[in-house]
Design an enzyme around this catalytic site. Structure first.
Site, PDB file in Angstrom:
ATOM      1  N   LYS A   1      68.043  -1.197 -13.240  1.00 59.47           N
ATOM      2  CA  LYS A   1      68.649  -2.515 -13.030  1.00 59.47           C
ATOM      3  C   LYS A   1      68.538  -3.308 -14.308  1.00 59.47           C
ATOM      4  O   LYS A   1      67.468  -3.372 -14.908  1.00 59.47           O
ATOM      5  CB  LYS A   1      67.883  -3.260 -11.942  1.00 59.47           C
ATOM      6  CG  LYS A   1      68.264  -2.859 -10.584  1.00 59.47           C
ATOM      7  CD  LYS A   1      67.618  -3.766  -9.562  1.00 59.47           C
ATOM      8  CE  LYS A   1      67.775  -3.105  -8.199  1.00 59.47           C
ATOM      9  NZ  LYS A   1      66.847  -3.562  -7.229  1.00 59.47           N
ATOM     10  N   ASP A  44      64.872   4.959 -15.546  1.00 58.63           N
ATOM     11  CA  ASP A  44      65.147   3.679 -14.903  1.00 58.63           C
ATOM     12  C   ASP A  44      64.248   2.561 -15.414  1.00 58.63           C
ATOM     13  O   ASP A  44      63.437   2.765 -16.321  1.00 58.63           O
ATOM     14  CB  ASP A  44      65.174   3.793 -13.378  1.00 58.63           C
ATOM     15  CG  ASP A  44      63.894   4.343 -12.790  1.00 58.63           C
ATOM     16  OD1 ASP A  44      63.996   5.071 -11.790  1.00 58.63           O
ATOM     17  OD2 ASP A  44      62.805   4.059 -13.329  1.00 58.63           O
ATOM     18  N   MET A  74      57.910  -3.038  -3.165  1.00 59.52           N
ATOM     19  CA  MET A  74      59.192  -3.750  -3.034  1.00 59.52           C
ATOM     20  C   MET A  74      59.115  -4.841  -1.967  1.00 59.52           C
ATOM     21  O   MET A  74      60.083  -5.085  -1.244  1.00 59.52           O
ATOM     22  CB  MET A  74      60.331  -2.765  -2.666  1.00 59.52           C
ATOM     23  CG  MET A  74      60.523  -1.663  -3.676  1.00 59.52           C
ATOM     24  SD  MET A  74      61.629  -0.353  -3.095  1.00 59.52           S
ATOM     25  CE  MET A  74      60.553   0.630  -2.081  1.00 59.52           C
TER      26      MET A  74
HETATM   27  N1  SAH Z   1      58.009   5.470  -7.594  1.00 59.93           N
HETATM   28  C1  SAH Z   1      57.342   4.207  -7.866  1.00 59.93           C
HETATM   29  C2  SAH Z   1      57.736   3.127  -6.884  1.00 59.93           C
HETATM   30  C3  SAH Z   1      59.189   2.718  -6.979  1.00 59.93           C
HETATM   31  S1  SAH Z   1      59.574   1.427  -5.854  1.00 59.93           S
HETATM   32  C4  SAH Z   1      55.831   4.431  -7.854  1.00 59.93           C
HETATM   33  O1  SAH Z   1      55.380   5.517  -7.449  1.00 59.93           O
HETATM   34  O2  SAH Z   1      55.106   3.541  -8.273  1.00 59.93           O
HETATM   35  C5  SAH Z   1      59.442   0.013  -6.913  1.00 59.93           C
HETATM   36  C6  SAH Z   1      58.263  -0.841  -6.511  1.00 59.93           C
HETATM   37  O3  SAH Z   1      57.044  -0.277  -6.986  1.00 59.93           O
HETATM   38  C7  SAH Z   1      58.293  -2.242  -7.097  1.00 59.93           C
HETATM   39  O4  SAH Z   1      59.120  -3.108  -6.351  1.00 59.93           O
HETATM   40  C8  SAH Z   1      56.838  -2.631  -6.970  1.00 59.93           C
HETATM   41  O5  SAH Z   1      56.516  -2.986  -5.648  1.00 59.93           O
HETATM   42  C9  SAH Z   1      56.129  -1.315  -7.266  1.00 59.93           C
HETATM   43  N2  SAH Z   1      55.753  -1.216  -8.697  1.00 59.93           N
HETATM   44  C10 SAH Z   1      56.172  -0.310  -9.584  1.00 59.93           C
HETATM   45  N3  SAH Z   1      55.592  -0.499 -10.791  1.00 59.93           N
HETATM   46  C11 SAH Z   1      54.762  -1.547 -10.640  1.00 59.93           C
HETATM   47  C12 SAH Z   1      53.876  -2.238 -11.513  1.00 59.93           C
HETATM   48  N4  SAH Z   1      53.723  -1.876 -12.794  1.00 59.93           N
HETATM   49  N5  SAH Z   1      53.191  -3.285 -11.012  1.00 59.93           N
HETATM   50  C13 SAH Z   1      53.319  -3.672  -9.725  1.00 59.93           C
HETATM   51  N6  SAH Z   1      54.143  -3.053  -8.852  1.00 59.93           N
HETATM   52  C14 SAH Z   1      54.851  -2.010  -9.297  1.00 59.93           C
END
Ligand code: SAH
Length: 281
Positions: A78, A56, A190
């Site tokens: 997306k 993704d 998110m």
């Molecule tokens: N499974 C992922 C989270 C997925 S939900 C994890 O463990 O990190 C997606 C959300 O994760 C985004 O909307 C944001 O809030 C956060 N996110 C993921 N990667 C990020 C990054 N590099 N910097 C800041 N926020 C991040």
């Protein structure tokens, strides 16, 4: 592929046990937060062995350089201006690839068990008789804490940390009271689009208006951006970073600790003279 990356892939292949990936099964892998080097060695090894990769948008493009040339690649994230893939379609794709007898890797940003729907996919597959396993990744909260220097716990300041989804929460005071504990850090995933609701919810249960907030955008990437705010003005600050990339919201006194550290480090950079007299006594 760079020389060092090549070495890592070869090292990983050498480490691989015969049953790392099994034909007809799915490995659900966390890609870590940000860039390739925040991925675990096991995750990198498994990705390099995949015969079909379903990934993704949070997966950084340099990670794809680990994938073998023969591997089928299926992007299910997306894409700007296009509707995102439905979870049912992703589940069906994983099942189809596994039933074709391929070694399937489902690669997700961060960790598959933190707002990653890893378990949903695994349950769906298990109900069809398809086995899956998980490989952990560095979730955004941990990745962003290290790349910003904002601790999530800190002696005397934060004794616990809560990871919260910024989508679909209720606005009842009970919900916000439950979240707003003394000496605790809140980390919203998110949540950027919900900054107004988060601010209102916390203010309604008497959160300190000055409680520090950090928006960490593109954490761990070269274009990482930190925007500081407080609970009262966080909605305004969120509008400034509206379209700038995945963003994590960290709320708590720990943000001030990270800010103090960042200021000191910037001073050292501007004036790199260690205080030798302190060290030498
Ligand atoms: N499974 C992922 C989270 C997925 S939900 C994890 O463990 O990190 C997606 C959300 O994760 C985004 O909307 C944001 O809030 C956060 N996110 C993921 N990667 C990020 C990054 N590099 N910097 C800041 N926020 C991040």
């Amino acid at each position: 592929m760079s020389h060092s990356l090549n070495k890592l892939v070869n090292f990983n292949r050498a480490l691989a046990s015969n049953n790392d990936l099994i034909s007809g099964e799915v490995e659900i892998v966390g890609a870590g937060c940000g860039q390739l080097d925040l991925m675990t060695i096991k995750a990198a090894r498994i990705v390099s062995q995949a015969e079909a990769l379903v990934y993704d948008s949070l997966v950084s493009s340099d990670i794809l350089s680990l994938v073998s040339v023969d591997c089928q690649r299926h992007f299910v994230g997306k894409r700007c201006g296009q509707p995102s893939y439905k979870q049912d379609d992703i589940n069906a794709l994983l099942a189809k690839l596994a039933l074709q007898g391929l070694k399937v890797v489902r690669l997700k940003g961060g960790d598959p068990h933190i707002f990653g729907r890893g378990a949903e996919e695994s349950l769906y597959l298990a109900k069809l008789g398809i086995t899956s396993r998980f490989t952990a990744g560095i979730t955004a909260a941990l990745g962003c804490a290290s790349t910003t220097g904002i601790p999530l716990t800190y002696r005397g300041t934060a004794r616990s940390v809560t990871l919260v989804t910024g989508t679909k929460f209720d606005q009842s005071p009970t919900h916000w009271k439950g979240l707003l504990e003394a000496e605790s850090t809140l980390v919203f995933y998110m949540g950027k689009e919900q900054a107004t609701a988060i601010s209102a919810g916390l203010m309604a249960v008497n959160a300190d208006a000055k409680l520090p907030v950090a928006f960490v955008t593109n954490g761990g990437r070269p274009n990482q951006l930190i925007t500081y705010a407080n609970v009262c003005n966080m909605a305004e600050q969120a509008t400034l970073i509206k379209d700038s990339g995945p963003t994590l919201i960290i709320i708590g006194e720990v943000v001030a600790v990270g800010q103090e550290l960042a200021t000191l480090l910037a001073d050292i950079k501007a004036n790199p003279q260690p205080m030798a007299e302190v060290v030498n006594g």
